[in-house]
Motif scaffolding. Structure first.
Motif, short mmCIF file in Angstrom:
data_model
loop_
_atom_site.label_atom_id
_atom_site.label_comp_id
_atom_site.label_asym_id
_atom_site.label_seq_id
_atom_site.Cartn_x
_atom_site.Cartn_y
_atom_site.Cartn_z
N LYS A 176 12.85 -2.62 16.04
CA LYS A 176 12.06 -1.45 16.42
C LYS A 176 11.28 -1.65 17.70
N LEU A 177 10.85 -2.88 17.95
CA LEU A 177 9.97 -3.14 19.09
C LEU A 177 10.71 -3.73 20.28
N SER A 178 12.00 -3.98 20.13
CA SER A 178 12.73 -4.71 21.17
C SER A 178 12.76 -3.98 22.51
N HIS A 179 12.71 -2.64 22.51
CA HIS A 179 12.80 -1.90 23.76
C HIS A 179 11.45 -1.64 24.40
N TYR A 180 10.36 -2.14 23.75
CA TYR A 180 9.04 -1.98 24.34
C TYR A 180 8.69 -3.20 25.21
N SER A 181 7.92 -2.97 26.25
CA SER A 181 7.47 -4.05 27.11
C SER A 181 6.51 -4.96 26.36
N LYS A 182 6.57 -6.25 26.67
CA LYS A 182 5.65 -7.21 26.06
C LYS A 182 4.34 -7.31 26.85
N VAL A 231 0.84 -1.20 0.00
CA VAL A 231 0.00 0.00 0.00
C VAL A 231 0.87 1.25 0.00
N ALA A 232 1.83 1.29 0.90
CA ALA A 232 2.67 2.48 1.06
C ALA A 232 3.45 2.81 -0.21
N GLU A 233 3.74 1.79 -1.01
CA GLU A 233 4.51 2.01 -2.24
C GLU A 233 3.73 2.81 -3.28
N ARG A 234 2.40 2.80 -3.23
CA ARG A 234 1.61 3.48 -4.25
C ARG A 234 0.82 4.66 -3.71
N VAL A 235 0.99 5.00 -2.43
CA VAL A 235 0.26 6.12 -1.83
C VAL A 235 1.24 7.07 -1.16
N GLU A 236 1.10 8.35 -1.43
CA GLU A 236 1.93 9.38 -0.81
C GLU A 236 1.32 9.73 0.54
N LEU A 237 2.06 9.48 1.62
CA LEU A 237 1.53 9.67 2.97
C LEU A 237 2.08 10.91 3.66
N GLY A 238 2.67 11.80 2.91
CA GLY A 238 3.12 13.06 3.48
C GLY A 238 4.29 12.88 4.44
N GLY A 239 4.36 13.76 5.44
CA GLY A 239 5.49 13.72 6.37
C GLY A 239 5.26 12.86 7.60
N ALA A 240 4.18 12.09 7.62
CA ALA A 240 3.88 11.26 8.78
C ALA A 240 4.88 10.12 8.92
N SER A 241 5.13 9.71 10.15
CA SER A 241 5.98 8.56 10.42
C SER A 241 5.22 7.30 10.07
N ILE A 242 5.82 6.43 9.26
CA ILE A 242 5.11 5.25 8.76
C ILE A 242 5.62 4.00 9.46
N ILE A 243 4.67 3.21 9.98
CA ILE A 243 4.98 1.92 10.59
C ILE A 243 4.39 0.83 9.71
N MET A 244 5.24 -0.08 9.24
CA MET A 244 4.77 -1.16 8.36
C MET A 244 4.27 -2.33 9.21
N LEU A 245 2.98 -2.56 9.18
CA LEU A 245 2.40 -3.61 10.01
C LEU A 245 2.91 -4.99 9.62
N ASN A 246 3.17 -5.21 8.34
CA ASN A 246 3.61 -6.54 7.92
C ASN A 246 5.05 -6.84 8.33
N LYS A 247 5.75 -5.84 8.87
CA LYS A 247 7.13 -6.07 9.32
C LYS A 247 7.27 -6.06 10.83
N LEU A 248 6.18 -5.79 11.52
CA LEU A 248 6.27 -5.65 12.98
C LEU A 248 6.76 -6.91 13.66
N PHE A 249 6.37 -8.06 13.13
CA PHE A 249 6.68 -9.31 13.81
C PHE A 249 7.85 -10.05 13.18
N ASP A 250 8.58 -9.32 12.35
CA ASP A 250 9.80 -9.87 11.76
C ASP A 250 10.86 -9.97 12.85
N GLU A 251 11.41 -11.17 13.06
CA GLU A 251 12.39 -11.38 14.13
C GLU A 251 13.61 -10.50 13.96
N SER A 252 13.89 -10.11 12.73
CA SER A 252 15.09 -9.29 12.49
C SER A 252 14.84 -7.82 12.83
N SER A 253 13.57 -7.46 13.06
CA SER A 253 13.25 -6.07 13.36
C SER A 253 13.62 -5.75 14.80
#
Length: 554
Positions: free
Chosen positions: A69-75, A45-67
């Motif tokens: 981004k979420l390691s410092h958040y509490s489970k 979706v993000a590849e074909r839509v211009e989302l302006g200056g907002a910070s974008i979080i890719m939901l399909n990458k959230l649970f990627d073990e190599s990511s």
């Protein structure tokens, strides 16, 4: 999608749905108007839509073990105290059509939604709520009902792209929520599951004949007629039918935690039978419109009958703009609108917003948009345009078509597809009333000559047969249907896909899925798909016949 929404709410935020199929200009307006700081998206979706200056979080990458981004958040779950959420916190924004040319954001608080959900839990049985079909776009408030009602109370939400999915999928669902026109189309092709217990219809006027047809076709299924604007959190009134009707279906009585007043021009209370405007109060009334204090003050007013110690404990009322009246039994009958707002296939549309967009184009002097009805009762939009002409303008047929194509391209860039008129009519001058206003009743009937490419003659037998189907379905002269015509540009939409599929099956003795028809929207291409499918069917039958002859058995 669902995890993303719950995450936003759990974190104390409010969500704003953005349809990636909306024109870029409309998305840009929503992002700017809502001051979105974070956008949840996915790669495709993000590849074909211009989302302006907002910070974008890719939901399909959230649970990627190599990511990381979420390691410092509490489970652990975020507590309500930590999130700061209370009943008056903003839960979501729903944008509706606006008469000024831009959509307006309706601010819904947690307490608004909770009140509606608790009513629904009481109004429906466990068996009816067991598996709720979720087929509505997040851009429309019925999605709140379809997602949050089952998930908040331990039932299932069965998610599909839209209600037309019932055509191709055998789904075990107990409740369907949709608009009457969609239900009519689904019934015509026997697409309703035997597991369904209740059908909720809203967004369009409901006819007694349709209720009776559902009750006849689906024994044991109740039909509910629901009414409510987004400004009163999805639903305001509710009527349930389990026996045949002989009168126009009413919209029932107010749901729990709600109040309603039928008032005259001076906001006086009207008696039974008198037609007046419906004002709504109670727990479902929204906070107001985002960044529109003027419109909020106009539409959300002080309750003239408010009493601190009495039962009229709603201090604010929302002016619906809907004309209604009380029947003798105290139930409410919907009469119509007092302005230019219409509902087509459940979409709430301000005709003034569409006209504003057309009038903003340099080549147009003025425009008028009206809603007309097909023979089957389905409405469609027609725009009448007065172009800006100069002495140098060579206004022959070719120039007209070229100009109309340019206009439609410009409109598609700023309006979602359901707001783009199906037919365009050029007006040299307007018919006027005695007081100098445009006389809508005197506007000419659209002749079916739509924004189209250069006319290309039909060639094959299949093209002629398919054009006849389109002509009947869309109520167009077959001479106006080019071989290169696009079904959707001629006024077709998702509801007509079902009828088109049934007609193709009857005429050509083959079955095409809705996806196959949707992907082959051009007449020539769809004709080729039909010919290919017929050939496959013939070869399959021939092979089976040869097998029988070889084996000597029947």
């Amino acid at each position: 999608m669902v995890i993303g929404i719950w995450g936003i709410l759990k974190a104390g935020g409010a969500y704003v749905p953005l349809d990636p199929d909306y024109p870029q200009a409309r998305l840009a307006f929503l992002i700017d108007d809502a001051s979105l700081s974070v956008v949840l998206s996915q790669n495709e979706v993000a590849e074909r839509v211009e989302l302006g200056g907002a910070s974008i979080i890719m939901l399909n990458k959230l649970f990627d073990e190599s990511s990381s981004k979420l390691s410092h958040y509490s489970k652990c779950n975020v507590s309500r105290t930590d999130s700061g959420v209370n009943k008056s916190s903003l839960a979501y924004l729903i944008y509706t059509s606006g008469s000024t040319g831009n959509p307006k954001g309706v601010m819904i608080e947690h307490q608004n939604t909770v009140a509606m959900l608790h009513w629904a839990k009481q109004a429906y049985s466990d068996s009816e709520l067991e598996k709720v079909l979720a087929s509505t776009s997040l851009n429309f408030d019925l999605s709140i009902y379809e997602l949050f009602l089952p998930l908040c109370f331990g039932y299932q939400s069965v998610i599909v792209k839209n209600a037309m999915a019932l055509m191709d999928l055998e789904l075990d669902v107990s409740m369907i929520n949709t608009v009457p026109s969609a239900m009519k189309a689904l019934l015509e092709v026997d697409a309703i599951s035997k597991h369904v217990r209740v059908i909720n219809l809203a967004g369009e006027p409901l006819a007694a004949q349709q209720v009776n047809n559902i009750l006849d076709t689906l024994p044991g299924v109740d039909v509910c007629n629901l009414y409510g604007p987004s400004e009163d959190t999805t639903y305001s009134t509710y009527a349930r039918f389990s026996t045949q009707l002989t009168t126009v279906p009413d919209i029932g009585k107010l749901i729990s935690n709600s109040q309603g007043y039928i008032l005259g021009r001076d906001k006086e209370l009207l008696p039974i039978g008198a037609v007046g405007e419906l004002y709504l109060g109670g727990a479902g009334v929204a906070r107001g419109y985002l960044n529109r204090s003027d419109l909020t003050a106009e539409c959300f007013i002080k309750n003239p009958y408010f009493s601190e110690n009495g039962i009229n404990n709603s201090s604010r009322l929302y002016r619906t703009g809907d004309l209604v009246r009380y029947r003798e039994d105290g139930r409410i009958e919907f009469i119509g609108r007092i302005d230019d707002q219409v509902k087509i296939r459940g979409f709430r549309i301000e005709l003034g917003e569409i006209e504003h967009r057309f009038n903003s184009l340099d080549s147009i002097v003025t425009s008028k948009v009206v809603a007309l009805s097909h023979a089957d009762g389905n409405q469609y939009l027609v725009v009448y345009l007065q172009p800006y002409l100069t002495r140098e303008t060579h206004w022959d047929e070719e120039r007209q078509q070229s100009w109309l194509a340019e206009v439609k391209t410009a409109i598609r860039a700023v309006l979602p597809s359901y707001m783009v008129p199906s037919q365009f009519v050029i007006m040299a001058e307007w018919p006027l009333t005695p007081n100098g206003k445009i006389d809508k009743k005197a506007l000419p009937e659209p002749n079916g000559q739509l924004v189209n490419q250069e006319y290309v003659a039909l060639k094959t037998e299949t093209e002629h047969a398919l054009a006849l189907i389109w002509s009947s379905l869309l109520e167009l002269e077959i001479t106006h249907i080019s071989a290169t015509a696009n079904f959707f540009e001629l006024g077709g939409h998702s509801l007509y896909l079902i009828k088109l599929s049934a007609s193709i099956k009857l005429t050509f003795e083959i079955e095409l899925t809705l996806r196959e028809i949707y992907d082959a929207a051009e007449l020539t291409i769809l004709s080729q798909v039909i010919d290919s499918k017929k050939a496959q069917s013939y070869l399959k039958a021939k092979k089976a016949n040869e097998s029988i002859i070889t084996s000597g058995t029947l």
